[in-house]
Design a protein around this motif. Structure first.
Motif, PDB file in Angstrom:
ATOM      1  N   THR A   9       0.849  -1.142  -0.002  1.00 11.72           N
ATOM      2  CA  THR A   9       0.119   0.019  -0.038  1.00 11.72           C
ATOM      3  C   THR A   9       1.011   1.182   0.173  1.00 11.72           C
ATOM      4  OG1 THR A   9      -0.053   0.224   2.386  1.00 11.72           O
ATOM      5  CG2 THR A   9      -1.779  -1.339   1.197  1.00 11.72           C
ATOM      6  N   ALA A  10       0.246   2.374  -0.427  1.00 14.47           N
ATOM      7  CA  ALA A  10       1.026   3.766  -0.379  1.00 14.47           C
ATOM      8  C   ALA A  10       1.308   4.082   1.031  1.00 14.47           C
ATOM      9  CB  ALA A  10       0.263   4.882  -0.929  1.00 14.47           C
ATOM     10  N   ALA A  11       0.298   3.742   1.972  1.00 15.21           N
ATOM     11  CA  ALA A  11       0.590   3.774   3.400  1.00 15.21           C
ATOM     12  C   ALA A  11       2.123   3.619   4.019  1.00 15.21           C
ATOM     13  CB  ALA A  11      -0.446   3.537   4.265  1.00 15.21           C
ATOM     14  N   ILE A  12       2.434   2.343   3.872  1.00 14.26           N
ATOM     15  CA  ILE A  12       3.368   1.763   4.165  1.00 14.26           C
ATOM     16  C   ILE A  12       4.657   2.306   3.541  1.00 14.26           C
ATOM     17  CG2 ILE A  12       3.682  -0.338   2.919  1.00 14.26           C
ATOM     18  CD1 ILE A  12       4.618  -0.112   6.591  1.00 14.26           C
ATOM     19  N   LEU A  13       4.456   2.703   2.181  1.00 16.77           N
ATOM     20  CA  LEU A  13       5.526   3.342   1.396  1.00 16.77           C
ATOM     21  C   LEU A  13       5.917   4.623   2.308  1.00 16.77           C
ATOM     22  CD1 LEU A  13       7.213   2.372  -0.828  1.00 16.77           C
ATOM     23  CD2 LEU A  13       5.774   3.638  -2.347  1.00 16.77           C
ATOM     24  N   ILE A  14       4.731   5.429   2.508  1.00 17.72           N
ATOM     25  CA  ILE A  14       4.972   6.917   2.980  1.00 17.72           C
ATOM     26  C   ILE A  14       5.957   6.847   4.491  1.00 17.72           C
ATOM     27  CG2 ILE A  14       3.698   8.803   4.187  1.00 17.72           C
ATOM     28  CD1 ILE A  14       1.645   8.401   1.721  1.00 17.72           C
ATOM     29  N   ILE A  15       5.292   5.800   5.185  1.00 17.47           N
ATOM     30  CA  ILE A  15       6.026   5.594   6.468  1.00 17.47           C
ATOM     31  C   ILE A  15       7.267   5.189   6.342  1.00 17.47           C
ATOM     32  CG2 ILE A  15       5.834   3.823   8.541  1.00 17.47           C
ATOM     33  CD1 ILE A  15       2.882   3.739   8.125  1.00 17.47           C
TER      34      ILE A  15
END
Length: 567
Positions: A437-443
């Motif tokens: 997901t984009a969320a874990i990439l941003i994190i």
């Protein structure tokens, strides 16, 4: 006397929320990958905390833990070879970069070398290029059909100057693109050492070379050794250069870790290599800190001491020409990428056969989503980094939170590929199934690059007097309101500079993007990497130039804000 209970105001709740962020997305992934290195199977620690069945499964896996994986590492397997090759590479690069930078650092600090400002600007060029793009640029220069070898053969040479896909090729790329990390600390070391001791040596009859070797170098020694250890850590953690240039018979630990997780889904092997990478990087980072803090090398007496520039014209001319040569290699590399981006075809001659802008049209039409993805992901990491880093700086400076100071420093010693593997292993199953997901990439971007933000905001926070905040509290504002309305606006310069640096480093991030980015959220750096693998070299070059242009523009803004040559 009753024990006073701690006061839980808005700032305290926020402080514990940041602690929770580091616990969930940094500590637990590192602990998970450490346990996987013993069990050889994925372990769902987040699920174990809330589900009794998952907890039972985890306990069963841990009951079968063994040292078998580590025994294979030290039993003559390819893992041990990869570790040994990586250590040799990093040590060689660290020593060679130090030797390359010594004359330049001395020239910047102790001579009236002409074009100093120009050279300082050129020294930022290696910092704006992702290392896998730097590697591709060297291939355009020194590959079988590279323009340097065309010139070499035109003057009667045979074959190529050297095989680009080799240990030597990797070393050369890292030398010419990592030297700024050592250059500026060494310049500072030469500037802060006491020149009066050198003058005393010369007044006693010592020759210039003797004074340099026996007085100048020892005084600058801590800065030089610290720079060497820093370059070692950067080289050891570098993923872009080895993945592009390492031949099949050269095992390097970062490449092996990537292949184990991305190619074979070998949790045991990838976990063991991740643990080894973190331990090695942490050890040399600790050594670098020890060199700086462990001994007293002070020579500043409080009296003004003006360093007299070296008067020897021959020395100054020689250092100027040497500095020009070193600076020109990255410039020629960028020029090679640009020529490739506008070439119709290139390879049969030293220069392209024709020129076109069609490749730029192609990337804006076909790869516009990759450009948008990079901007969205970098903006997400930027917002998260600003919020967390600003309050980390506040809690460390105002409340003396040594715990947050420690947690926020951990990412400095974790190679990107190691962090990516740890996050993938931890969040690929419920209840926090974030992998892909984009969320874990941003994190992941945020954790990896947050120290850059903290570096900027910490200094600004230290410059803000506490009395200003206390005045707002005395007038009735809560601590949280005072921090948001009084302290935060005063931190805007530091926040702005740090924010730009975070955005820049996320845009050119390589290891995490290649390992973790899903197809729907592929950023520009991943698009360039995939284009190179597919043989679409001209569009890859055009996208590389776009990345470089974005980074250069943002770094120019950061440099104006901070007046820091490292930006």
């Amino acid at each position: 006397m009753k024990k006073r209970l701690p006061r839980f105001d808005g700032l305290t709740i926020l402080q514990w929320t940041i602690f929770l962020f580091f616990l969930v997305f940094l500590v637990i992934p590192l602990l998970s990958i450490f346990l996987v290195s013993f069990t050889g199977e994925p372990i769902n620690l987040p699920g174990s905390l809330i589900d009794s069945r998952i907890f039972s499964t985890t306990v069963e896996k841990l009951s079968h833990a063994s040292l078998e994986g580590y025994q294979s590492l030290f039993g003559g397997s390819r893992y041990l070879t990869a570790l040994w090759n990586s250590l040799k590479l990093s040590m060689g690069v660290a020593i060679l970069v130090t030797l390359v930078c010594l004359p330049m650092a001395y020239a910047f600090a102790r001579t009236d070398m002409p074009l100093k400002k120009t050279f300082a600007a050129l020294a930022t060029v290696p910092l704006v290029m992702p290392t896998f793009i730097s590697s591709y640029a060297f291939t355009l220069m020194f590959g079988q059909t590279g323009w340097v070898n065309h010139i070499w053969r035109a003057f009667g040479g045979e074959g190529v100057l050297f095989e680009i896909q080799s240990m030597l090729g990797i070393v050369l790329v890292q030398i010419f693109f990592f030297f700024p990390y050592a250059l500026w600390p060494m310049v500072a070391a030469f500037k802060t050492s006491n020149s009066n001791l050198e003058e005393a040596s010369q007044n006693l009859g010592a020759k210039g070379w003797f004074t340099f070797a026996r007085v100048t170098l020892p005084l600058a020694g801590p800065g030089i050794v610290s720079s060497m250890l820093l370059v070692f850590t950067i080289s050891f953690s570098d993923f872009g250069t080895p993945i592009m240039m390492a031949p099949k018979n050269l095992n390097l630990i970062v490449v092996e870790a990537y292949r184990e997780i991305a190619g074979f889904f070998n949790w045991s092997g990838s976990a063991i290599l991740t643990v080894v990478m973190v331990l090695v990087a942490a050890f040399f980072f600790w050594m670098q800190r020890l060199v700086v803090r462990g001994k007293e090398y002070g020579t500043i007496s409080g009296k003004p001491s003006r360093v007299k520039p070296v008067a020897n014209r021959g020395v100054r001319t020689g250092l100027t020409l040497y500095t020009l040569f070193v600076m020109m290699v990255p410039i020629l590399a960028v020029g090679s990428i640009f020529l490739s981006s506008i070439a119709t075809t290139w390879g049969y001659q030293a220069l392209p056969n024709g020129y076109t802008l069609d490749h730029y049209v192609t990337i804006f039409s076909r790869s516009s989503q990759n450009i948008l993805n990079s901007l969205i992901l970098a903006s997400g990491a930027l917002i998260l980094s600003v919020v967390i880093a600003t309050f980390v700086s506040y809690f460390v400076i105002r409340r003396g939170s040594s715990g947050l100071d420690f947690f926020s420093s951990i990412p400095l010693v974790i190679p990107g590929i190691a962090l990516g593997i740890a996050l993938i292993q931890t969040f690929n199953t419920p209840p926090l199934q974030l992998t892909g997901t984009a969320a874990i990439l941003i994190i992941a971007y945020t954790i990896r690059r947050m120290p850059y933000m903290i570096r900027s905001t910490m200094g600004t926070m230290m410059a803000i007097r506490k009395e200003i905040e206390e005045a707002a509290v005395n007038l009735g504002a809560s601590n949280l309101v005072a921090a948001l309305t009084v302290v935060a606006p005063l931190m805007v310069p530091g926040i702005s500079a740090g924010a730009i640096l975070v955005f820049v480093t996320v845009v050119k991030e390589t290891s995490i993007s290649i390992l973790m980015a899903p197809t729907d959220w592929a950023p520009m750096s991943l698009a360039v990497f995939q284009n190179l693998l597919r043989g679409e070299f001209y569009t890859a070059s055009a996208m590389s130039i776009l990345i470089i242009a974005i980074v250069v523009a943002l770094q120019s803004i950061a440099r104006k804000i901070t007046r820091d040559p490292l930006y």
